[in-house]
Scaffold this motif. Structure first.
Motif, short mmCIF file in Angstrom:
data_model
loop_
_atom_site.label_atom_id
_atom_site.label_comp_id
_atom_site.label_asym_id
_atom_site.label_seq_id
_atom_site.Cartn_x
_atom_site.Cartn_y
_atom_site.Cartn_z
N MET A 92 0.85 -1.19 0.00
CA MET A 92 0.00 0.00 0.00
C MET A 92 0.88 1.24 0.00
O MET A 92 2.05 1.18 0.38
CB MET A 92 -0.95 -0.01 1.20
CG MET A 92 -0.28 0.13 2.57
SD MET A 92 -1.45 0.23 3.95
CE MET A 92 -2.12 1.86 3.73
N PHE A 93 0.31 2.33 -0.40
CA PHE A 93 0.98 3.62 -0.39
C PHE A 93 -0.07 4.68 -0.06
O PHE A 93 -1.21 4.60 -0.54
CB PHE A 93 1.61 3.94 -1.75
CG PHE A 93 2.13 5.35 -1.85
CD1 PHE A 93 3.34 5.70 -1.30
CD2 PHE A 93 1.38 6.34 -2.50
CE1 PHE A 93 3.81 7.00 -1.37
CE2 PHE A 93 1.85 7.64 -2.58
CZ PHE A 93 3.07 7.97 -2.01
N TYR A 94 0.31 5.65 0.77
CA TYR A 94 -0.58 6.77 1.01
C TYR A 94 0.22 8.01 1.31
O TYR A 94 1.40 7.94 1.69
CB TYR A 94 -1.57 6.46 2.15
CG TYR A 94 -0.97 6.47 3.54
CD1 TYR A 94 -1.04 7.61 4.34
CD2 TYR A 94 -0.35 5.34 4.06
CE1 TYR A 94 -0.49 7.62 5.62
CE2 TYR A 94 0.20 5.35 5.33
CZ TYR A 94 0.13 6.49 6.10
OH TYR A 94 0.68 6.50 7.36
N ARG A 95 -0.39 9.16 1.12
CA ARG A 95 0.25 10.45 1.39
C ARG A 95 -0.31 10.99 2.70
O ARG A 95 -1.50 11.27 2.80
CB ARG A 95 -0.02 11.41 0.24
CG ARG A 95 0.58 10.98 -1.10
CD ARG A 95 0.05 11.80 -2.25
NE ARG A 95 -1.40 11.56 -2.42
CZ ARG A 95 -2.17 12.25 -3.27
NH1 ARG A 95 -1.64 13.21 -4.02
NH2 ARG A 95 -3.46 11.99 -3.36
N PRO A 96 0.55 11.15 3.73
CA PRO A 96 0.07 11.63 5.03
C PRO A 96 -0.62 12.99 4.90
O PRO A 96 -0.12 13.90 4.23
CB PRO A 96 1.35 11.74 5.86
CG PRO A 96 2.31 10.79 5.21
CD PRO A 96 1.99 10.84 3.74
N GLY A 97 -1.77 13.09 5.54
CA GLY A 97 -2.51 14.34 5.53
C GLY A 97 -3.33 14.55 4.27
O GLY A 97 -4.08 15.53 4.18
N ASN A 157 -3.14 5.32 12.86
CA ASN A 157 -2.02 5.83 12.07
C ASN A 157 -0.81 4.93 12.26
O ASN A 157 -0.34 4.74 13.39
CB ASN A 157 -1.71 7.26 12.53
CG ASN A 157 -0.63 7.92 11.68
OD1 ASN A 157 0.06 7.27 10.90
ND2 ASN A 157 -0.49 9.22 11.85
N PRO A 158 -0.25 4.36 11.18
CA PRO A 158 0.86 3.42 11.33
C PRO A 158 2.23 4.08 11.47
O PRO A 158 3.21 3.39 11.75
CB PRO A 158 0.80 2.61 10.04
CG PRO A 158 0.28 3.58 9.03
CD PRO A 158 -0.71 4.44 9.78
N LEU A 159 2.34 5.38 11.28
CA LEU A 159 3.65 6.02 11.21
C LEU A 159 4.49 5.77 12.45
O LEU A 159 5.65 5.35 12.37
CB LEU A 159 3.51 7.53 10.97
CG LEU A 159 4.83 8.30 10.95
CD1 LEU A 159 5.69 7.87 9.78
CD2 LEU A 159 4.57 9.80 10.90
N LYS A 160 3.92 6.01 13.63
CA LYS A 160 4.69 5.84 14.85
C LYS A 160 5.07 4.38 15.08
O LYS A 160 6.05 4.10 15.77
CB LYS A 160 3.92 6.36 16.06
CG LYS A 160 3.77 7.87 16.09
CD LYS A 160 3.03 8.30 17.34
CE LYS A 160 2.82 9.79 17.39
NZ LYS A 160 2.08 10.21 18.61
N ALA A 161 4.30 3.45 14.51
CA ALA A 161 4.63 2.04 14.64
C ALA A 161 5.75 1.63 13.69
O ALA A 161 6.32 0.55 13.83
CB ALA A 161 3.40 1.19 14.37
N MET A 162 6.05 2.48 12.72
CA MET A 162 7.11 2.18 11.76
C MET A 162 8.46 2.75 12.20
O MET A 162 9.50 2.22 11.84
CB MET A 162 6.73 2.73 10.38
CG MET A 162 5.45 2.10 9.82
SD MET A 162 4.88 2.90 8.31
CE MET A 162 6.08 2.28 7.13
N ILE A 163 8.44 3.83 12.96
CA ILE A 163 9.67 4.47 13.43
C ILE A 163 9.93 3.96 14.85
O ILE A 163 9.62 4.64 15.85
CB ILE A 163 9.56 6.00 13.40
CG1 ILE A 163 9.13 6.47 12.01
CG2 ILE A 163 10.89 6.64 13.78
CD1 ILE A 163 8.79 7.94 11.94
N VAL A 164 10.43 2.75 14.97
CA VAL A 164 10.59 2.11 16.27
C VAL A 164 11.88 1.27 16.28
O VAL A 164 12.38 0.90 15.22
CB VAL A 164 9.38 1.19 16.57
CG1 VAL A 164 8.11 1.99 16.70
CG2 VAL A 164 9.22 0.09 15.53
#
Length: 201
Positions: free
Chosen positions: A1-6, A15-22
């Motif tokens: 998948m791909f998406y543009r934040p905001g 929101n998966p972002l914080k789960a990816m920067i870990v």
């Protein structure tokens, strides 16, 4: 998948972002306000920036409930000082208590049942039970989009609990650092492995 934040709807329940920067280390930031009242708050957007000179940063994300700015940033702006305390396994519950949104001037040390210890070079208290603490003087607060602020400090003093040393090495398996993952998840370091860089002996 791909998406543009905001822009795009990612379609996921969170929101998966914080789960990816870990995993993200937790900076348990102690400050005092202009009246000398202590504040303590955990920030998972925290890290080291350089070692010569030693510099660290923490970043706030959005205001407190009700729209007021985060106390930590206001206090650092007022005094030019903060202390980054290390969160180990034994302190995880106290750290979580200190994440509560208290009114400005209320003492999270007291709310979490933590004993204060004085710093050597700054007028901010540190968490006595922490495995280590970094005394910092403000270098710069950078305004980020979306009511977010990046606070950078120079480390001017370092406290180490000598029980955490193993043959001269600050041993992560002894203090078992807690890190933030995504959602409501955390991790603890109990196992290490080593690798040499190519060409390194």
């Amino acid at each position: 998948m791909f998406y543009r934040p905001g822009i795009d709807d990612h379609g996921l329940p969170h929101n998966p972002l914080k789960a990816m920067i870990v995993p993200r280390p937790i900076g348990w930031i102690s400050t005092v306000d202009a009246e000398g009242r202590a504040n303590l708050a955990p920030y998972s957007f925290f890290n080291g920036l350089s070692d010569a000179p030693p510099m660290v940063m923490f970043s706030t994300t959005g205001p407190k409930p009700g729209g007021a700015g985060k106390d930590s940033v206001a206090n650092v702006r007022a005094t030019g000082e903060f202390c980054a305390n290390l969160v180990g396994w034994e302190l995880k519950d106290a750290m979580n208590v200190s994440a509560a949104h208290l009114e400005a001037g209320e003492d999270e040390f007291e709310a979490a049942g933590l004993e204060k210890a004085p710093c050597e070079l700054i007028s901010v208290p540190r968490v006595k039970a922490a495995a280590g603490a970094l005394e910092c003087r403000l270098w710069q607060v950078i305004d980020l989009p979306g009511d977010n602020y990046l606070t950078i400090g120079e480390v001017v003093g370092i406290h180490i609990d000598e029980a955490m040393l193993n043959e001269g090495i600050f041993d992560a398996t002894r203090w078992q650092p807690v890190s933030r993952l995504g959602y409501r998840d955390y991790a603890v370091v109990r196992e290490l492995f080593s690798m040499n860089r190519p060409g390194q002996r």
